[in-house]
Every structure is written in structure tokens, then in C-alpha cells.
Design a protein around this motif. Structure first.
Motif, PDB file in Angstrom:
ATOM      1  N   THR A 130       7.800  -2.633 -10.915  1.00 41.74           N
ATOM      2  CA  THR A 130       7.511  -3.450  -9.849  1.00 41.74           C
ATOM      3  C   THR A 130       6.768  -2.483  -8.643  1.00 41.74           C
ATOM      4  N   ALA A 131       6.336  -3.270  -7.832  1.00 45.27           N
ATOM      5  CA  ALA A 131       5.548  -2.422  -6.576  1.00 45.27           C
ATOM      6  C   ALA A 131       5.751  -3.307  -5.311  1.00 45.27           C
ATOM      7  N   SER A 132       5.484  -2.943  -4.082  1.00 45.58           N
ATOM      8  CA  SER A 132       5.345  -3.720  -2.908  1.00 45.58           C
ATOM      9  C   SER A 132       4.312  -4.771  -3.098  1.00 45.58           C
ATOM     10  N   ASP A 185       9.703   1.610  -9.603  1.00 42.82           N
ATOM     11  CA  ASP A 185       8.967   1.337  -8.339  1.00 42.82           C
ATOM     12  C   ASP A 185       7.447   1.948  -8.409  1.00 42.82           C
ATOM     13  N   THR A 187       5.245   1.744  -6.424  1.00 42.10           N
ATOM     14  CA  THR A 187       4.455   1.540  -4.821  1.00 42.10           C
ATOM     15  C   THR A 187       3.697   2.827  -4.472  1.00 42.10           C
TER      16      THR A 187
END
Ligand code: DC
Length: 217
Positions: A130-132, A185, A187
Motif C-alpha cells: 500500500t501507499a498514501s 508501505d 509511500t
């Protein structure tokens, strides 16, 4: 037979990571999003409604290899329609066997939304990447620009957020991390860093599985 399941929201870097892991581990790779995109494209080209369950299911059942390798599956209209067909249970059912057969033939790295939860609940390694929203939208915007389709960041953020919401809140195989998924993550990670991180997690998991197998012997 090794199955590596990679799930996560749009533009989190799943595809790049999955391709690199597959090459490093010498495993076949399946981008399962292409199955939903190709289904959507078939419906759109026939002048149908991607929200119509019967039209979408028939398109999914009729899918051929050639449908999934066409180069025009990533435009905005197809992306939106893909999200619509993906929420239809009979479409997901029609695409299930293909995904399992692909993985069971030689092992595989598969990326999507429900690989670790529905398609391969017993996958050897599950990654949830995932990421922002902002980071993901910037990557998607760069892809559009590279294809000669300039688009504003605000428009891409709105689009990514809307698709996230649709993928997360649908009742059929919603986008959620499997309980035993390893979260990555991206991001603040570039592609090399994400790959190194994932490989370390996979090696760690392999070592744990080996130790457990040794205890059983
Ligand atoms: O990963 P992608 O952006 O190419 O996916 C296109 C659409 O298909 C997206 O809305 C999510 C959906 N999808 C899904 O529901 N399950 C999968 N295994 C892969 C994609």
C-alpha cells in the motif's frame, strides 16, 4: 510449488514489485487486474453496460488470452468499467479457475485485490502493498503523462480515491489484507527499496517455514 500473493490498492507499486519478484524467483507472473480490465473492455466494445451482471459475466466467460494482452486496457474509461465488473460476484466466479490453474501449474507470483484472501488463501507468502493516496496518484499521473495523456493530479487523486472506496466496500471479495499478510508501505520507498524489503520478508518467511518443517520431522 511456491505461490506469492500480492494484494493492495491501485498504483501502490504491486505490479512492478510482482514482476521483479517473479523474475528473481524464476516464477511465472499473473497481473489479475488485466482479467477484469479485459472483461470490461469486451463489454464496452459490445456497447454494453459494465454494471450489467449478465453482460459482464458473459464477457468474463468468453475471455481469451488475446483479450488480456491488448495494449489499450489502462485508459480511464476501462479502469472505471473494470472496477464495476469486478464488483459482480458471477464475474469473479468466472475468473477464479483461470487464476488458480495459472498458479497451480508451476507456482506463481500473482497480484490483485483478493489473491491472499480468496484465490490462494494458503499462499506461501502474502504481501499487502500500500501507499498514501497522494503517492499512488502521483505515480499513476506519471504513467498517464508517459503515455502522452496529460491529466491533473487532482483528477487522478479523485479517481484513485473513488476506485479504492469501490474496491474496499464491495461485498464480493472486498480489498482487505489477509490476516497473515505482510504489510509493505511504499509511500517513501522507490522500486529498488520495495523489492529489497519484499525479498527480505520472503527469505524470513522461508526460513520460518523451514524451521517449522524441521520441527515436524
Ligand atoms: O490492479 P488493476 O488496477 O489493474 O485492477 C483493475 C480493477 O480490477 C480494479 O478496480 C480492481 C479490480 N481487481 C479485482 O477486483 N481483483 C483483482 N484480483 C484484481 C483487480
Amino acid at each position: 510449488m511456491i505461490i506469492i500473493a500480492i494484494d493492495g490498492p491501485a498504483a501502490a507499486g504491486k505490479g512492478t514489485l510482482a514482476r521483479r519478484l517473479a523474475a528473481a524467483l524464476n516464477l511465472p507472473y499473473l497481473d489479475t487486474g488485466l482479467l477484469y480490465r479485459a472483461t470490461a473492455k469486451r463489454v464496452l466494445e459490445a456497447g454494453g453496460d459494465p454494471a450489467n451482471a449478465e453482460a459482464a459475466m458473459n464477457a468474463a466467460r468468453a475471455l481469451t488470452e488475446a483479450d488480456t494482452t491488448r495494449p489499450d486496457l489502462r485508459d480511464a474509461a476501462t479502469s472505471k468499467a473494470a472496477s464495476q465488473v469486478a464488483s459482480i460476484p458471477s464475474v469473479r466466479a468466472a475468473l477464479l479457475d483461470y487464476q488458480r490453474e495459472f498458479g497451480n501449474a508451476y507456482g506463481a507470483v500473482l497480484d490483485g485485490r483478493d489473491i491472499g484472501t480468496v484465490i490462494f488463501p494458503h499462499a506461501d507468502v502474502k504481501l499487502f502493498v500500500t501507499a498514501s493516496v497522494e503517492a499512488r496518484a502521483k505515480r499513476r499521473q506519471a504513467e498517464f503523462v508517459a503515455r502522452g495523456e496529460p491529466v491533473s493530479l487532482a483528477a487522478v487523486i479523485a479517481d484513485v480515491a473513488a476506485r479504492d472506496e469501490a474496491d474496499r466496500t464491495r461485498t464480493a471479495a472486498p480489498l482487505i489484507p489477509a490476516e497473515d499478510a505482510i504489510l509493505i508501505d511504499t509511500t517513501t520507498l522507490n522500486a529498488d527499496e520495495a523489492f529489497a524489503h519484499a525479498m527480505a520478508e520472503i527469505e524470513n518467511k522461508a526460513a520460518i517455514l523451514e524451521r517449522m518443517a524441521a520441527l515436524k520431522d
